[in-house]
Scaffold this active site. Structure first.
Site, PDB file in Angstrom:
ATOM      1  CG  HIS A   1      -7.136  -2.949   2.250  1.00 12.96           C
ATOM      2  ND1 HIS A   1      -5.986  -4.316   1.919  1.00 12.96           N
ATOM      3  CD2 HIS A   1      -6.776  -3.226   3.552  1.00 12.96           C
ATOM      4  CE1 HIS A   1      -5.560  -4.737   3.246  1.00 12.96           C
ATOM      5  NE2 HIS A   1      -6.655  -4.461   4.106  1.00 12.96           N
TER       6      HIS A   1
ATOM      7  CG  HIS B   1      -1.522  -1.094   1.329  1.00 14.22           C
ATOM      8  ND1 HIS B   1      -2.560  -1.760   2.342  1.00 14.22           N
ATOM      9  CD2 HIS B   1      -2.353  -1.931   0.256  1.00 14.22           C
ATOM     10  CE1 HIS B   1      -2.876  -2.379   2.512  1.00 14.22           C
ATOM     11  NE2 HIS B   1      -3.366  -2.806   0.778  1.00 14.22           N
TER      12      HIS B   1
END
Length: 577
Positions: A553, A514
């Site tokens: 996320h 990420h």
């Protein structure tokens, strides 16, 4: 559908376009689609990778774990991580039409109200607040029925979702671990408690995974946005081509970056294409700062060391780079429906693939996890006596757990050849460790130096020990403990003290892939930041970059940013909506 204008040769291009978009991931795909809705506008999208639309690994959700390191991945590797015994870490980034949405693990959440209201405060622009974010979120995606027509009642909150092109669904193939996870969360209580859907705004609790899957197949940004745009006569897409640098109009002050230099290969000829209105740099958290630096926008010290003329001295370009550190814990279980036996057997995986091809059903319609938890540390935690709370607000997490129904191998861990397992990923959701992306040479075909500085900040070290504690607490809960035979592999070395947990983390942590923050957004009048609240690169003209550390996320967050960027650009140029 009309034939798509996807090219590999410079000779197929027009000499100039209204907008030249660099990168065909989320940002590039959304911008190409939304801007080309006005038929008077011409758009070029330049992508370094190819067209992976026929790649079965891309199509099948469960097989996405095999894509890292393949042809659709840039194959980046970090610098040696001082916080992790000098290990280097793979950094998977998509190199294809659709970008990282072709190779990610599909999870979908918008970050919650704390994230967006915080960004509105930072930028002094309410247009980045939660109200606008919700509208952009609903423009980006729609709820699709799970594979096999599974009832989604109790899995999602439909009112939080919209009618956009990205398909999003709840898990289509259940495991016994799913109910055990929800029952464990209810027993543990507090921020563990069941949350039917993070997307209405509360980014805490235990929930079913929502994934970018429709009809059992990956829904990426190319299929949702780019391929429909490619059938329009005002859109051209050039693949297998890198942007080597951006060139300003001669004599322009501030530097007006309207010329884009392209190349197919390191030693190949260079080609210039002109953006009449703007260059939209959507090359991602690594590619965007690299291209800016190659173009003379970045730290004076860094650029001068590589012989690049400094056009804009901005040390923030490539700084503030962050990622979510993640450690995997493995446990042997007595659950018969883990996917371990399937992935071990060529016959079984082929049978599962046959079912997927014929009916879009079975194990392969899911990603690797069906449930996860976003948790806060206790307010009384001693770590807050030494460090300020990095979470974006009271409904944002410090740590995350992802519950995987099988032995998910990371690094050098070798899956056992017998038995059934679960894997719990323990992650720091609000890290303070911050690193850099810096060019390693003046050649665009050389990978930049990538250093997320994982686990270097004392808060992150403490938070990782708490995340591991949460993972162990989860497995010792009443619903789980009767099914856990015991920890295996490196997990079996963990003692119940912070020193042992941190030592385990340093040896076994990777990332959730990420990465973000390398082109940070700041208020228009702030001396720091790379882009202003309209995503324009500071001290330049004709150039925008899509920015993003959310404690979630991040793919849905990037879709929201891209939709917002499209609205801003349309408003500035009076384009049809």
């Amino acid at each position: 559908m009309a034939s798509q204008r996807i090219f590999t040769s410079f000779s197929d291009l027009r000499p100039e376009y209204d907008f030249v978009i660099v990168g065909a991931g989320i940002g590039g795909s959304v911008l190409a689609n939304r801007l080309s809705e006005d038929p008077s506008v011409t758009v070029l999208v330049v992508e370094a990778g190819g067209n992976e639309s026929e790649n079965l690994l891309v199509q099948v959700p469960f097989l996405g774990v095999q894509l890292a390191g393949g042809p659709a991945d840039w194959k980046y590797v970090t610098a040696a991580q001082k916080g992790m015994v000098d290990r280097t870490i793979p950094c998977a980034r998509g190199k294809a039409l659709g970008g990282t949405t072709c190779i990610n693990l599909l999870l979908w959440q918008n970050g919650g109200s704390d994230l967006w209201d915080n960004w509105a405060k930072i930028t002094k622009d309410e247009g980045w607040g939660w109200e606008t974010a919700q509208k952009c979120f609903k423009k980006a995606s729609h709820l699709a029925p799970p594979a096999g027509g599974r009832d989604i009642h109790g899995f999602v909150e439909p009112s939080a979702h919209g009618q956009g092109p990205v398909a999003v669904s709840a898990p289509g193939y259940p495991y016994s671990l799913d109910k055990l996870s929800i029952d464990a969360a209810e027993e543990l209580g507090g921020t563990w408690s069941f949350n039917i859907d993070y997307n209405p705004g509360n980014n805490l609790g235990t929930s079913y995974v929502q994934s970018t899957v429709g009809n059992g197949q990956r829904s990426n940004s190319a299929h949702a946005y780019l391929y429909p745009a490619a059938s329009r006569p005002n859109v051209d897409i050039l693949i297998n081509t890198q942007v080597t640098k951006l060139v300003p109009v001669s004599g322009s002050q501030p530097a007006n970056f309207r010329n884009v230099e392209l190349a197919h290969a390191r030693d190949g000829p260079r080609h210039i294409v002109i953006a009449k209105k703007e260059v939209l740099l959507a090359a991602g958290v690594i590619g965007s700062p690299q291209i800016l630096q190659l173009s003379g926008v970045g730290s004076q010290e860094l650029l001068s060391s590589h012989g690049i003329p400094v056009l804009v001295n901005n040390p923030d370009v490539g700084s503030n780079y962050r990622d979510h550190p993640m450690a995997s814990l493995h446990f042997e279980v007595d659950l018969a429906d883990t996917w371990d036996p399937v992935v071990r057997s060529p016959d079984a995986i082929n049978a599962a693939l046959g079912l997927w091809k014929e009916k879009r059903q079975g194990l392969l319609v899911n990603g690797p996890a069906n449930t996860f938890s976003l948790l806060r540390l206790q307010d009384s935690d001693p770590v807050f006596q030494k460090h300020p709370d990095p979470a974006l607000g009271p409904r944002s997490a410090h740590v995350e757990l992802v519950n995987i129904n099988g032995f998910a191998p990371f690094g050098n861990v070798v899956p056992p050849t017998t038995g059934n397992y679960i894997c719990v990923l323990a992650e720091v959701a609000s890290p303070l460790s911050s690193g850099t992306v810096q060019i390693a040479s003046p050649d665009a075909f050389d990978a930049p130096a990538i250093d997320p500085a994982l686990l270097t900040h004392p808060f992150d070290q403490a938070a990782m020990t708490r995340a591991i504690t949460c993972a162990l607490t989860f497995t010792r809960s009443t619903p789980l403990k009767g099914h856990i035979n015991g920890p295996v592999g490196p997990t079996a070395t963990i003692d119940d003290d912070d020193a042992s947990k941190l030592a385990f983390a340093r040896e076994n942590t990777y990332t959730m892939n990420h990465p973000c923050g390398s082109c940070a957004m700041a208020a228009d009048d702030a001396p720091n930041g790379v882009v202003d609240s309209k995503l324009r690169v500071k001290s330049t003209a004709g150039l925008r970059v899509g920015p993003t550390m959310p404690s979630c996320h991040i793919q849905a967050v990037v879709y929201i940013i891209a939709e917002r960027a499209a609205d801003l650009i349309k408003a500035q140029y009076g384009l049809a909506k």
